[in-house]
Design a protein around this motif. Structure first.
Motif, short mmCIF file in Angstrom:
data_model
loop_
_atom_site.label_atom_id
_atom_site.label_comp_id
_atom_site.label_asym_id
_atom_site.label_seq_id
_atom_site.Cartn_x
_atom_site.Cartn_y
_atom_site.Cartn_z
N MET A 162 0.84 -1.19 0.00
CA MET A 162 0.00 0.00 0.00
C MET A 162 0.87 1.24 0.00
O MET A 162 0.58 2.21 -0.67
N HIS A 163 1.94 1.21 0.76
CA HIS A 163 2.82 2.38 0.82
C HIS A 163 3.37 2.70 -0.56
O HIS A 163 3.44 3.85 -0.95
N ALA A 164 3.71 1.68 -1.31
CA ALA A 164 4.23 1.89 -2.65
C ALA A 164 3.19 2.54 -3.55
O ALA A 164 3.52 3.25 -4.49
N GLN A 165 1.90 2.34 -3.25
CA GLN A 165 0.83 2.93 -4.04
C GLN A 165 0.37 4.26 -3.46
O GLN A 165 -0.60 4.84 -3.92
N GLY A 166 1.02 4.75 -2.42
CA GLY A 166 0.66 6.04 -1.84
C GLY A 166 -0.34 5.94 -0.71
O GLY A 166 -0.83 6.94 -0.23
N CYS A 167 -0.68 4.77 -0.27
CA CYS A 167 -1.62 4.58 0.84
C CYS A 167 -0.79 4.17 2.05
O CYS A 167 -0.21 3.09 2.07
N GLU A 168 -0.68 5.06 3.04
CA GLU A 168 0.30 4.87 4.09
C GLU A 168 -0.25 4.29 5.39
O GLU A 168 0.41 4.34 6.41
N THR A 169 -1.44 3.75 5.40
CA THR A 169 -1.97 3.16 6.63
C THR A 169 -2.25 1.70 6.40
O THR A 169 -2.14 1.20 5.28
N GLU A 170 -2.64 1.03 7.46
CA GLU A 170 -2.92 -0.40 7.35
C GLU A 170 -4.38 -0.68 7.05
O GLU A 170 -4.92 -1.69 7.45
N VAL A 171 -5.03 0.24 6.36
CA VAL A 171 -6.39 0.00 5.89
C VAL A 171 -6.31 -0.41 4.43
O VAL A 171 -5.31 -0.18 3.76
N GLU A 172 -7.37 -1.00 3.96
CA GLU A 172 -7.37 -1.43 2.56
C GLU A 172 -7.41 -0.22 1.65
O GLU A 172 -8.07 0.77 1.94
N CYS A 173 -6.72 -0.31 0.52
CA CYS A 173 -6.69 0.75 -0.48
C CYS A 173 -7.19 0.21 -1.81
O CYS A 173 -7.24 -1.00 -2.02
N CYS A 174 -7.53 1.13 -2.67
CA CYS A 174 -7.98 0.75 -4.01
C CYS A 174 -6.83 0.08 -4.76
O CYS A 174 -5.66 0.38 -4.54
N ASP A 175 -7.19 -0.82 -5.66
CA ASP A 175 -6.18 -1.48 -6.49
C ASP A 175 -5.70 -0.57 -7.61
O ASP A 175 -4.61 -0.73 -8.12
N THR A 176 -6.55 0.38 -8.02
CA THR A 176 -6.18 1.33 -9.07
C THR A 176 -6.53 2.73 -8.60
O THR A 176 -7.30 2.91 -7.66
N THR A 177 -5.97 3.71 -9.27
CA THR A 177 -6.29 5.10 -8.97
C THR A 177 -7.36 5.55 -9.95
O THR A 177 -7.11 5.60 -11.16
N GLU A 178 -8.54 5.81 -9.42
CA GLU A 178 -9.65 6.27 -10.25
C GLU A 178 -10.32 7.41 -9.51
O GLU A 178 -10.85 7.21 -8.41
N ILE A 179 -10.30 8.60 -10.06
CA ILE A 179 -10.89 9.77 -9.43
C ILE A 179 -12.36 9.85 -9.82
O ILE A 179 -12.70 9.79 -11.01
N HIS A 180 -13.23 9.98 -8.84
CA HIS A 180 -14.67 10.08 -9.07
C HIS A 180 -15.06 11.55 -8.96
O HIS A 180 -15.38 12.05 -7.88
N GLU A 181 -14.99 12.24 -10.09
CA GLU A 181 -15.17 13.70 -10.14
C GLU A 181 -16.50 14.15 -9.53
O GLU A 181 -16.54 15.15 -8.82
N ASP A 182 -17.59 13.42 -9.79
CA ASP A 182 -18.90 13.82 -9.27
C ASP A 182 -18.92 13.80 -7.74
O ASP A 182 -19.45 14.71 -7.10
#
Length: 150
Positions: A28-48
């Motif tokens: 997760m840290h390598a993907q920019g998520c620095e906590t021990e919670v689950e993170c998204c597998d991909t980066t997808e911005i939900h503009e709405d």
């Protein structure tokens, strides 16, 4: 049974998490998520969703003031004082006696509570009596208690 080293234990935990489809802390840290919670597998911005959240977000000053208010509740002595004031309007002498503290220590905490508009005071002769500023104080504490009891 062989005792696992810390490295082996971490590897076992990592494999267990991966089998469940999750990510480990290091991944997760390598993907920019620095906590021990689950993170998204991909980066997808939900503009709405971001637009809606941005519109509803209070001003920075209001967020700061709210955070400062909640900090006041972070001291158990102040919470104890509020619980006394739930029952009655009391003077500093009574609060000190009830909480087994010095008047100076009580006065210090009352100043913080008063500056945060959680308590109010009135003078009667040589005594100063304190009470809850309004019903919101009781409500905030009651909701906090409900939350920790869930």
């Amino acid at each position: 049974m062989k005792e696992q080293t810390q490295t082996e234990q971490l590897q076992t935990q990592k494999e267990s998490i991966q089998k469940k489809g999750g990510h480990t802390h290091r991944q997760m840290h390598a993907q920019g998520c620095e906590t021990e919670v689950e993170c998204c597998d991909t980066t997808e911005i939900h503009e709405d969703l971001l637009e809606m959240v941005t519109r509803q977000m209070p001003a920075e000053e209001e967020l700061y003031d709210l955070a400062e208010l909640f900090k006041v509740f972070g001291d158990s002595t102040r919470i104890r004082i509020l619980f006394v004031l739930f029952e009655a309007e009391v003077c500093v002498c009574d609060l000190a006696e009830a909480l087994h503290m010095t008047q100076s220590a009580i006065s210090h905490q009352l100043k913080i509570l008063k500056n945060s508009k959680l308590v109010k005071s009135r003078r009667e002769g040589k005594s100063v009596f304190y009470s809850l500023a309004d019903a919101h104080v009781r409500t905030m504490i009651a909701q906090g208690r409900e939350h920790i009891e869930e």
